[in-house]
Design an enzyme around this catalytic site. Structure first.
Site, mmCIF file in Angstrom:
data_model
loop_
_atom_site.group_PDB
_atom_site.id
_atom_site.type_symbol
_atom_site.label_atom_id
_atom_site.label_comp_id
_atom_site.label_asym_id
_atom_site.label_seq_id
_atom_site.Cartn_x
_atom_site.Cartn_y
_atom_site.Cartn_z
ATOM 1 N N LYS A 197 47.011 59.114 14.238
ATOM 2 C CA LYS A 197 48.044 58.325 14.906
ATOM 3 C C LYS A 197 48.957 57.633 13.901
ATOM 4 O O LYS A 197 50.151 57.464 14.158
ATOM 5 C CB LYS A 197 47.400 57.308 15.851
ATOM 6 C CG LYS A 197 46.764 57.953 17.077
ATOM 7 C CD LYS A 197 47.780 58.745 17.900
ATOM 8 C CE LYS A 197 47.178 59.330 19.160
ATOM 9 N NZ LYS A 197 48.165 60.096 19.973
ATOM 10 N N THR A 200 41.351 56.730 30.006
ATOM 11 C CA THR A 200 41.294 58.184 29.827
ATOM 12 C C THR A 200 40.066 58.507 28.979
ATOM 13 O O THR A 200 39.279 57.634 28.630
ATOM 14 C CB THR A 200 42.556 58.712 29.120
ATOM 15 O OG1 THR A 200 42.548 58.252 27.750
ATOM 16 C CG2 THR A 200 43.827 58.221 29.810
ATOM 17 N N TYR A 239 40.798 59.514 14.208
ATOM 18 C CA TYR A 239 41.801 59.274 15.253
ATOM 19 C C TYR A 239 42.895 58.340 14.729
ATOM 20 O O TYR A 239 44.095 58.603 14.900
ATOM 21 C CB TYR A 239 41.127 58.683 16.483
ATOM 22 C CG TYR A 239 42.050 58.401 17.634
ATOM 23 C CD1 TYR A 239 42.428 59.413 18.519
ATOM 24 C CD2 TYR A 239 42.541 57.118 17.865
ATOM 25 C CE1 TYR A 239 43.280 59.153 19.587
ATOM 26 C CE2 TYR A 239 43.382 56.842 18.932
ATOM 27 C CZ TYR A 239 43.754 57.860 19.789
ATOM 28 O OH TYR A 239 44.590 57.594 20.846
#
Length: 217
Positions: free
Chosen positions: A85, A115, A81
């Site tokens: 990014k 989220t 991840y």
């Protein structure tokens, strides 16, 4: 206007897309890269066009193992991840030069939001409506700093690779190859000369950005 917001956290065990890419690398970086490049001609034809990349403060933890961007050797969901990014934020800098004055490009970390991505942050998050404000300001506020990295509504210092012209150039080439685009003329910021005097105006602006600068609402 284009907001690259779609993202996911990879599974505990590495998985691949039907294209053969590590799944979170494709969803979090390659997909928005290809979408943005495909839509760029249309964006350039619109006055005041903007591209907003929803980044993450975790990009500072990322690295780019250029010989294994698909993480076939070492894989962990958070590592993958952060890598994606970081790449997305670096792409924002290159895209700002590629587009010139025709398109404003903004990278923004909206904060730690409640989220499905919350697991990579390891703590509670703010309501989605609160995190949304930073993205909306970047998209619709007056005159954000082109190619800047924002955390919330304030400019912040990104990872060193974001302002490393040679690293941005290499990522640009690898990304084109990965999505099947033909090699193109490089943005000014991705010159092979990495000395400060050779740095493009976009990179100079990014390095000058003060953490106290705000997006006008």
């Amino acid at each position: 206007m284009l907001i690259n917001n779609a993202a996911m956290v990879g599974a505990a065990h590495r998985a691949e897309s039907v294209d053969g890419n590590e799944l979170s690398w494709q969803v979090n970086y390659l997909a928005p890269y290809l979408l943005t490049r495909s839509l760029l001609p249309a964006l350039r034809n619109k006055d005041g066009a903007r591209v907003v990349n929803v980044s993450s403060c975790l990009h500072r933890m990322g690295n780019l193992p250029c010989s294994d961007l698909n993480r076939t050797g070492r894989y962990a969901p958070v590592t993958a991840y952060a890598q994606a990014k970081l790449a997305l934020t670096m792409f924002g800098v290159a895209l700002a030069d590629w587009s010139g004055a025709e398109v404003t490009v903004v990278n923004v970390h909206p904060g730690v939001v409640a989220t499905r991505l919350l697991s990579v942050y390891g703590r509670t998050g703010v309501p989605v409506i609160d995190g949304m404000q930073a993205v909306l300001r970047a998209a619709t506020g007056e005159a954000p700093v082109n190619c800047a990295y924002y955390e919330g509504c304030m400019t912040a210092i990104p990872a060193p690779l974001v302002t490393d012209a040679a690293a941005v150039q290499r990522l640009w080439r690898l990304s084109e190859r990965a999505v099947g685009l033909n090699a193109t003329q490089r943005p000014a910021s991705v010159t092979t000369d990495t000395s400060p005097l050779a740095m493009s105006p976009v990179l100079r602006v990014l390095l000058r950005c003060s953490p106290s600068d705000e997006v006008d609402s």
